[in-house]
Design a protein around this motif. Structure first.
Motif, PDB file in Angstrom:
ATOM      1  N   GLU A  83      56.508  60.616  57.959  1.00 47.16           N
ATOM      2  CA  GLU A  83      57.889  60.682  58.428  1.00 47.16           C
ATOM      3  C   GLU A  83      57.956  61.405  59.770  1.00 47.16           C
ATOM      4  O   GLU A  83      57.266  62.393  59.998  1.00 47.16           O
ATOM      5  CB  GLU A  83      58.763  61.417  57.411  1.00 47.16           C
ATOM      6  N   PRO A  85      60.844  63.066  62.253  1.00 48.84           N
ATOM      7  CA  PRO A  85      62.260  63.406  62.426  1.00 48.84           C
ATOM      8  C   PRO A  85      62.821  62.691  63.646  1.00 48.84           C
ATOM      9  O   PRO A  85      62.089  62.369  64.582  1.00 48.84           O
ATOM     10  CB  PRO A  85      62.238  64.928  62.652  1.00 48.84           C
ATOM     11  N   GLU A  86      64.112  62.448  63.637  1.00 52.09           N
ATOM     12  CA  GLU A  86      64.774  61.844  64.793  1.00 52.09           C
ATOM     13  C   GLU A  86      64.605  62.748  66.011  1.00 52.09           C
ATOM     14  O   GLU A  86      64.534  63.980  65.885  1.00 52.09           O
ATOM     15  CB  GLU A  86      66.274  61.664  64.504  1.00 52.09           C
ATOM     16  N   ARG A 136      58.074  56.687  67.877  1.00 52.83           N
ATOM     17  CA  ARG A 136      59.022  57.755  67.547  1.00 52.83           C
ATOM     18  C   ARG A 136      58.537  59.101  68.042  1.00 52.83           C
ATOM     19  O   ARG A 136      59.320  59.945  68.485  1.00 52.83           O
ATOM     20  CB  ARG A 136      59.266  57.766  66.039  1.00 52.83           C
TER      21      ARG A 136
END
Lengths: 247, 247
Positions: A83, A85-86, A136
DNA sequence: TCCGGTCTGCGCACACTGTACGCACAGCGG
DNA sequence: CCGCTGTGCGTACAGTGTGCGCAGACCGGA
């Protein structure tokens, strides 16, 4: 003997419905991950994997070009578990990167076989999950204030560190797992051997001995954390320099 | 047929002098390294290695317990190529660590197969060359002013970074080697595929494109250098904090 | 000079691997 | 009803790691 070769008659041929809903690439990859998690990398053979799917070994080749391709797919699959994070502007970048780094480490420790396999797979970065992850992370560093080209270097540095540390941990854990013992038990059993090997080196020996006091798992956690913080410190300092120079 | 089975008579038995001075562990390991360098990791089989030594496959087992042990030996062997500058107090530590880091990277690039093998070998750190390397690096960090326990963490961080970066480079280079092309040619051939894969991600795509301008080898060198400097910056800052606190 | 023992190399065999090939069948559009 | 395409699988082949036991080389002692 007669039972060996099937009698070629319509009546002997059982009309087997496929209770498994047929084979698919996704299913194969998912089952491969399960097999790897359960029994380690040396247990992954096409025959065994096929058997687990109620299929013959060669059936898999309809959905996967060969074993190497299967491994590429499997690697990308577990990369999907990570994952990120934004991207949040300002000071948040450091925590976000740290979160992602810990998430990568957790993935490697969940699937210790990745370690033995990462070095074999070229071009892993073309897989969709890997690309998404890189994109990302790139966004994160850019939002923090790094120019694009430097963001790429920063990203690679963090991944290199995390993967390097992860590989060493995973190799250790794989060995522990093979021993069938607790991590701490295993360390204690290893103690005399390790101490003897370290005997010629004073410093090393001292360090071995003093490290025995700690629980091995805690030592691993702290080691990982220490290096990550140093690397982030360095990136952070660099960022300050870039920003004050750029305007 | 008759040529297949040797006639069991004293006369047919040729009195073959061993022109090779017999087999030894060191010889086996050295030849294994040569084979790995020349043909990569998938070419290392006991039979092929035996053949290169004018010996049968199973003869090797007199000197080496099994294939895994051979690999441990081979890994330790190449670790022996790494040079560590003598510990010098004061500010010299940073340069010394950097030298060592570059030496490790150079070793990995000389023997790209190490990447695929490092994850498989547990307890590599018990090998004599590895122990020696660790001890000397520990000395370096201690002389710089790190307390012993922290010196160990610092050392592990640097190695983790170098190995992580090295694995990714080596995987890339192994793929280039398999293609039989130049590194730059290979990159250009890969370009359309990579660009298409990056299409959905704007930043990633931009980064891919702009990176094409550079020679891949130079890009790798700079990337490695960048992360190492950041890590050393972080360690250096930490050292300043430790020293001002400790006295 | 011979004898016994230990060390080393090797032929054979076994279980297992990845995977090429081609057949058999299912489901389909005509 | 016919063919076509896609899927599963049985068979086969070359190659793997390695256990076993024999055969010969070497060596210290008589």
């Amino acid at each position: 003997m007669t039972s060996k070769q099937p009698i070629p008659s319509v009546w002997t041929r059982q009309n087997r419905e496929r209770e498994q809903p047929a084979l698919s690439r996704g299913q194969i990859v998912a089952e491969a991950v399960r097999l790897l998690d359960a029994e380690g990398v040396e247990a992954l053979s096409m025959r065994r994997l096929g058997a687990r799917l109620n299929a013959g070994a060669t059936s898999l080749y309809r959905h996967v070009a060969n074993r190497d391709e299967l491994i590429e797919l499997v690697v990308d699959e577990v990369y999907g578990e990570i994952e990120v994070p934004e991207a949040a502007g300002g000071e948040g970048w450091r925590e976000a990167v740290a979160t992602c780094a810990h998430s990568v480490r957790a993935m490697i420790l969940r699937h210790p076989w990745t370690a033995s396999v990462l070095g074999q797979v070229g071009l892993s970065y073309l897989g969709p999950h890997v690309m998404r992850l890189n994109d990302r992370m790139l966004a994160l560093f850019e939002a923090a204030g790094f120019p694009l080209a430097e963001a790429d270097q920063a990203l690679s540095s963090v991944f290199a560190y995390v993967i390097g540390m992860g590989i060493s941990e995973a190799a250790w854990l794989a060995m522990v797992a093979r021993s069938g013992q607790d991590e701490q038990e295993w360390q204690e059993n290893l103690r005399p051997t390790a101490e003897r090997a370290a005997q010629p080196y004073e410093r090393l020996h001292e360090q071995f001995v003093s490290q025995q006091a700690q629980h091995p798992r805690q030592a691993r956690d702290e080691k990982f954390h220490y290096g990550l913080e140093r690397l982030l410190d360095g990136l952070s300092a660099r960022l300050a320099r870039v920003e004050s120079a750029g305007g």
